[in-house]
Design a protein around this motif. Sequence first.
Motif, PDB file in Angstrom:
ATOM      1  N   ILE A   1       0.798  -1.039   0.129  1.00  0.00           N
ATOM      2  CA  ILE A   1      -0.209   0.091  -0.128  1.00  0.00           C
ATOM      3  C   ILE A   1       1.118   1.615  -0.172  1.00  0.00           C
ATOM      4  N   PRO A   2       1.122   2.318  -1.008  1.00  0.00           N
ATOM      5  CA  PRO A   2       1.673   3.185  -1.261  1.00  0.00           C
ATOM      6  C   PRO A   2       1.480   4.312  -0.236  1.00  0.00           C
ATOM      7  N   SER A   3       0.570   4.055   0.752  1.00  0.00           N
ATOM      8  CA  SER A   3       0.951   5.287   1.855  1.00  0.00           C
ATOM      9  C   SER A   3       0.372   5.102   2.627  1.00  0.00           C
ATOM     10  N   ILE A   4       0.299   5.870   3.675  1.00  0.00           N
ATOM     11  CA  ILE A   4      -0.392   6.065   5.745  1.00  0.00           C
ATOM     12  C   ILE A   4      -0.803   7.729   5.798  1.00  0.00           C
ATOM     13  N   ASN A   5      -2.150   8.155   5.756  1.00  0.00           N
ATOM     14  CA  ASN A   5      -2.384   9.545   7.032  1.00  0.00           C
ATOM     15  C   ASN A   5      -1.779   9.419   7.965  1.00  0.00           C
ATOM     16  N   GLN A   6      -0.321  10.629   7.593  1.00  0.00           N
ATOM     17  CA  GLN A   6      -0.595  10.502   9.391  1.00  0.00           C
ATOM     18  C   GLN A   6      -0.332  12.551   9.264  1.00  0.00           C
ATOM     19  N   ASN A   7      -0.244  12.728  10.551  1.00  0.00           N
ATOM     20  CA  ASN A   7      -0.571  14.202  10.876  1.00  0.00           C
ATOM     21  C   ASN A   7       1.176  14.274  11.323  1.00  0.00           C
ATOM     22  N   ILE A   8       2.059  15.312  10.305  1.00  0.00           N
ATOM     23  CA  ILE A   8       3.839  14.968  10.574  1.00  0.00           C
ATOM     24  C   ILE A   8       4.134  16.484  10.085  1.00  0.00           C
ATOM     25  N   GLY A   9       3.558  17.447   9.524  1.00  0.00           N
ATOM     26  CA  GLY A   9       4.180  18.495   8.737  1.00  0.00           C
ATOM     27  C   GLY A   9       4.265  20.004   9.708  1.00  0.00           C
ATOM     28  N   ALA A  10       4.838  20.890   9.597  1.00  0.00           N
ATOM     29  CA  ALA A  10       4.650  22.328  10.145  1.00  0.00           C
ATOM     30  C   ALA A  10       5.199  23.262   9.516  1.00  0.00           C
ATOM     31  N   MET A  11       4.830  24.659   9.769  1.00  0.00           N
ATOM     32  CA  MET A  11       4.880  25.572   8.710  1.00  0.00           C
ATOM     33  C   MET A  11       4.493  26.969   9.019  1.00  0.00           C
ATOM     34  N   TYR A  12       5.346  27.993   9.142  1.00  0.00           N
ATOM     35  CA  TYR A  12       4.451  29.084   9.416  1.00  0.00           C
ATOM     36  C   TYR A  12       3.933  30.394   7.976  1.00  0.00           C
ATOM     37  N   ASN A  13       3.677  30.817   8.448  1.00  0.00           N
ATOM     38  CA  ASN A  13       3.096  31.734   7.215  1.00  0.00           C
ATOM     39  C   ASN A  13       3.353  33.589   8.539  1.00  0.00           C
ATOM     40  N   ARG A  14       4.607  34.440   7.719  1.00  0.00           N
ATOM     41  CA  ARG A  14       4.185  35.282   9.392  1.00  0.00           C
ATOM     42  C   ARG A  14       4.217  37.062   7.916  1.00  0.00           C
ATOM     43  N   GLY A  15       3.433  37.395   8.389  1.00  0.00           N
ATOM     44  CA  GLY A  15       3.484  38.959   7.820  1.00  0.00           C
ATOM     45  C   GLY A  15       3.241  40.268   8.017  1.00  0.00           C
ATOM     46  N   LEU A  16       3.029  40.930   7.590  1.00  0.00           N
ATOM     47  CA  LEU A  16       3.172  42.774   7.651  1.00  0.00           C
ATOM     48  C   LEU A  16       1.310  43.193   6.640  1.00  0.00           C
ATOM     49  N   GLU A  17       0.636  43.620   7.150  1.00  0.00           N
ATOM     50  CA  GLU A  17      -0.647  44.058   7.368  1.00  0.00           C
ATOM     51  C   GLU A  17      -0.941  45.441   7.013  1.00  0.00           C
ATOM     52  N   LEU A  18      -1.178  46.175   6.135  1.00  0.00           N
ATOM     53  CA  LEU A  18      -1.362  48.378   6.607  1.00  0.00           C
ATOM     54  C   LEU A  18      -2.263  47.639   5.202  1.00  0.00           C
ATOM     55  N   GLN A  19      -3.321  49.600   6.081  1.00  0.00           N
ATOM     56  CA  GLN A  19      -4.078  49.689   5.596  1.00  0.00           C
ATOM     57  C   GLN A  19      -3.891  51.047   5.807  1.00  0.00           C
ATOM     58  N   LEU A  20      -4.345  51.813   4.879  1.00  0.00           N
ATOM     59  CA  LEU A  20      -5.123  52.908   5.174  1.00  0.00           C
ATOM     60  C   LEU A  20      -5.604  54.115   4.182  1.00  0.00           C
ATOM     61  N   GLY A  21      -6.547  54.743   4.643  1.00  0.00           N
ATOM     62  CA  GLY A  21      -7.409  55.470   4.047  1.00  0.00           C
ATOM     63  C   GLY A  21      -7.284  56.579   4.015  1.00  0.00           C
ATOM     64  N   ALA A  22      -7.740  57.502   3.447  1.00  0.00           N
ATOM     65  CA  ALA A  22      -7.122  58.957   3.403  1.00  0.00           C
ATOM     66  C   ALA A  22      -8.347  59.928   2.543  1.00  0.00           C
ATOM     67  N   ASP A  23      -8.952  60.268   3.123  1.00  0.00           N
ATOM     68  CA  ASP A  23     -10.066  61.239   2.131  1.00  0.00           C
ATOM     69  C   ASP A  23      -8.335  62.352   2.141  1.00  0.00           C
ATOM     70  N   VAL A  24      -8.112  62.851   1.328  1.00  0.00           N
ATOM     71  CA  VAL A  24      -6.868  63.878   0.399  1.00  0.00           C
ATOM     72  C   VAL A  24      -8.074  65.061   0.248  1.00  0.00           C
ATOM     73  N   VAL A  25      -8.636  64.832  -0.068  1.00  0.00           N
ATOM     74  CA  VAL A  25      -9.131  66.388  -0.272  1.00  0.00           C
ATOM     75  C   VAL A  25     -10.989  66.416   0.394  1.00  0.00           C
ATOM     76  N   ARG A  26     -10.872  67.446   0.763  1.00  0.00           N
ATOM     77  CA  ARG A  26     -11.943  66.759   1.253  1.00  0.00           C
ATOM     78  C   ARG A  26     -13.160  69.367   0.955  1.00  0.00           C
TER      79      ARG A  26
END
Lengths: 315, 1074
Positions: free
Chosen positions: B793-818
């Motif tokens: 049988i080719p394989s067995i399902n196992q919980n074995i890996g680990a990984m991370y995602n790290r990041g920066l998020e930025l949101q800016l809203g500006a009323d440049v002209v009012r």
Amino acid sequence: MNRKNICIAAAGLMLLFSACEKDYLEVSPTNATPVADVFSTTNNAWGAINGMHRAMFFQWGNMDQAGQGGMMIHLDYLGEDLVFSSSSQWFDDTYRWQMHRNVNGSSLEWAYYLYYRIIANANRIIDNIDGTTGPSADRNAIKGQALAYRAWAHHQLVQLFGKRYVPGADNSQLGVPLLTRSTTEGQPRATVEEVYAQVNQDLDEAITLLEGYNRSVRSGSTAKSHINANVAKGLKARVTLTQGRWADAAKIAAEARQGFSLMSNAQYQEGFSDVTNPEWMWEATRLMTSKPSSIPSLLTCRPISTPPTSGQRRR
Amino acid sequence: MRRILQLFTALLLFCGVNLTLKAQDRTVTGKVTSTDDGSAIPGASIIVKGTTTGSTTGSDGKYSISVSDNATLVFSFVGMVAQEVPVGNRSTIDVQLVPNVQSLSEVVVIAFGAAQKGTFTGSAGQIDSKQLETRPLTNVATALAGTLPGVQTNAGSGQPGSGPDIRIRGFGSINASNDPLYVVDGVPYSGNISNLNVDDIASISVLKDASSTALYGARAANGVVMITTKRGSKDREQLSLKAETGFSSRAIPEYEVVNAYQYYPLMWEAYRNSLAYARTNPYPMEQANQVASGLAPVRGTTRITGIAEQLAYNPFNVPNNQVVLPDGTINPEASLLYPGDLDWEAPMKRRGSRSDYVLSYSGGSDKTDYFASLGYLSEKGFFIRTDFERISARVNVNTQPLSWFKTGFNLAGNTTRSNTASDGSSTGFVNPFFFTRNIGPIYPVYARDRATGELILDEKGQPIFDYGNRNVSGLLARPSGAFPGRHIVAETQLNNDELRRQVLSARTFGEITFLKDFKFRTNLAADISNFKSMSYDNNLVGDGAPAGRASRTVTSTTSYNLNQLLTYNRTFGRHTVEALVGHENYDWTYEYLYGFRQGIIAEGNTELGNFTTVNSLTSRTDKYRTEGYLSRLSYNFDEKYSFSASYRRDGTSRFSQKSRWGNFWSVGAAWRIDQEKLFNLPQWVNMLKLRASHGVVGSDAFLTTNSDGTTDPNYYPYQALYAQGPGVNNGIEPGFLFSSLANEDLVWESNATSDIGLDFELLNRRLTGTVEFFNRQSSNLLFEVPLPVSSGIPSINQNIGAMYNRGLELQLGADVVRAGDFTWNVNFNFTSFINRITKLPQEEIISGTKKLKVGQSLYDYWLRSWYGVDPADGAGLYRAAPTAGAANLRIMENGDSVTTVFSDARFDYHGSAIPDFSGGISNTFSFKGLTLSVLLNYQKGGLVYDATYAALMGTGSYGRALHVDQLRRWRNPGDVTDVPRPDITQSAQYNAQSSRFLTDASFLNIRSANLSYNFPKSLASKIRLSNLRIYLTGENLLLFSERKGMNVTQAFTGVTSNRYTPSRIITAGLNVTL
């Protein structure tokens, strides 16, 4: 108001904490069967044997990998007595000896997988068959076939992946791992001698268990796909032949062909593609519904009209 | 909405608030109006800063207030930005208040409820209906592209009705699904997201961190997209009609390929070079030229096999041996016999269209509100026989019949039919994009007389398709590179690939209020979706010929969700406490039926009964169930400090009894720094909030990979199973085959997410934004761990890996002209993240163009290292592997070892498909009723493996199209170029998959632009309308990227394939509200 509130609260809490039935989270697929169900009755366990018969001729992967039939073509291509002048795509590398000498050759892994998968299925039957309910004659017939398969597959493997058996020598050269139980642990290679000893032992047990099994009682048109005592003896005759036990081989082969007549002259011209051929002892039959939309054909990608057959011919 | 608020405030002030009017020095009067439409604002409050002295405006917006000198007045109104005005010595002060869009949406839809933006401890982005209403969106997922930080989308397919895939905060899984959970009106949605009519949607909220998703426990690992549909508002009866119509076309142009005049000499050269540079017995150059031109026979024969014979078709007006001269140039006399018949895309293309009509009405009284809509959408793709038609309806009624009881019903149904392009396989002959892109530019669509080039007509005088397999006598067969026996135009017209879907979605609830602060609510939901796909392969040409074959796939998906929620909400002085406990069940059933028959009986009827032979007939039912207990506790002190904690215990049918229950939780805190008296922040800081959260969520969405590379959900990953079905039956006897091993210990993939964010609103809320960092740690990743082959049988399902995602998020809203009537608003978002694998079952896993390894990302390219072109002979060179055979090794002048044989090439990492950063910018300009808004998507860095381009750079196949870059090929010794020698024989070596075809993935896309005009209320009301708007809008307007034709964001893996090119849609619309 107060009483009403209390009632509502009580009803709410009851709803809130009323868990589901205990088996709510138990679900099973309908296109696959849990192992326990396969080995609940001999009737179901017959399915496990029939799946193995089918595995002998379905398409495993690439178009050249049509079970044992595909493997036989590969082996024929390696021979010196076959001349093939045009390209055949799937078998070219085998024909040019570029496949089996390349450690990464796809057919090498496939051959290993093909026979060990047969063995793994056989082992599961052998491990579980005693717990099934049903007639003991059926249990014997199923277990006998599984043992015969296990022996046959190990025999195929040791011929492909071990140095040949030399009659009279000690044959301690390494053969292939012997898998006589269900395990996912890798096993060490056994010696060629050990492999042949196990093969003979399995076949002897199979022949005993299959004594009295009449395959056409249960299986109609597919009877010839099953291994009865004759077929098991035929397999044993081949094993003894490769071991150079000529007298044993002749004796067992003669026993094996009891009840089979030779082809007539007319039958020799029928193309060897009919399951009713009296000389064929072990053979597969396919139905239209079990046919893929284009049949993996022997030589090219073109669909062919006659289905490939697998099996052995009595000589 | 504002009108209601105005009335409400006026009422409040009028009835309850007791204003103390102290005697002051003098009186200031004025009028308060709105910048929105200049109308007066009644009920606005005016307070003398630092005092309790105040006043309100009357129904005409006018006010009067007594002030002392040096006083400052604070003007405020619900939904408007407060304004402070120093009085100075003025006696009249008119003020214009600016609507505060942010504050109107201050409530964020989160799991099992809503949160106040000011005290919310989690991370979520929200899009409301305003951002959707003027965009021609068929699939709601499209709205997420580039509009929120932390959300990645791919380009999606141009197939009408389809939408992009969504990834939230990187890629959390390797072998399980990375799709977020879609929750529609509070319930996980089992249907296709394209079922939803975008006009029915009130808001889309994307929950990103554990604090906001933990209550979805075992399904929240990839984030949650919460979609809330519209409901009626009290005292505002309205009837709206939207009608829009427009055109659709290709958004990305085709790759630039050579024309017939360029193609013939290039293929001549490929042929000539294969003779002159043959490894054994090469032809002398002069002889090779003669042979390739068809002027000399092939060595050892008398047969003339020039380039025209190799390509089979000669579309020029000169004989075969005069098309390409022996010097490799095209004969100047040569001209095409049928130049209009060589473009295979032309007969496939059409002007697509899109029409969308929605009628809705809504309203409500004190106790009941309702919303109903009916929509019709029809989209015709820019390729023939591709379309999407949807009729949708929704009714949403909520009522409170008793003071302590509320209930509601939200029912939606739709029916969809669609014809689809067969673009499932990138190199399928029925894939119109593959075929039209790759067929050489010398083959006519219609059968042509070989001598004259005239059309060959059938008995009825109609032209006949040229299948390229001598289907008309006198024709030749196309060579192997030009799809002999296949014809995309004929096959597309004759085949059928159609799908239909009927969907019913119902939500209902009952809510009881008791003991003052308690609420008990139970929600019941059912989603039913019936799908049918009908396929027919014709009996004349292609896969189905000569028998003809048809298949039907019928599936029915039913899901029920039942939950019971008990909430407690109380404010004691400055403390606010909210507690929630609940229980939830989810029950999903999928029924599948497939039939496939061949051998058509009566032509024209494609129902299965009309075929002679059954090829396949099968059905199955899958089930998936979950059960969970959930709780959340939120606490807020004085709007200043907020804490929230949630916990969910989930059980799933995907794991064994032993390990199916898991715990998911989160904690979060927020601190409103601006409310802090200690710091005394400057005036211009309107809001400043620091928040942090941490928690653990899971994913049980395991997938199995099929032999063709597609994936299917795996609902039974822990079970030891025997496969059954027609594939394992032994003739008439039923059969089983052992197929999977048990793993009773299999559990969730888990994601521990930490989030720190700073939300701010500055300068009278002219500048708003969020900066946040996230760290998403995935562990227990599922792998099909290979077993010894001898285990069978080719394989067995196992919980074995680990990984991370790290990041920066930025949101800016500006009323440049009012500036009075003119406002200019900019919204900018930015996301950058890194993805790293930290644990694998094996040292490395090579899969396609990638190699997974600890320390690398999920999408790092592992490719042969391309070196360049040898100026001496034009050979394509790769850096040599240490094991490379000496025969093909070349040592360059600088000492580099290179090889011309791809199998001897060295593999290396060559960068990643993940961009350095990406995001979107939207600009909105408003002047009076006129609004122009433009949304740009951008991406910097990352690499595309342009596989479709690579295919056009191969010169190994007669009849296959070539990219114009082939024009700068190597021609003569000494040429320095990056395109190797065209050579029929060597092409496979020189143009193999390698780092050569990696292309910069940076792009800028004008994703959407729209111009709308709101007729002034005064004008609209004259024709008895409360609102009238017209607009012009476009989607996918322009893409700037490294290569013309390249679909940069086609796949997250970065590998391009032949798929339906995204479409550009330009529509004009009308919105009428009565």
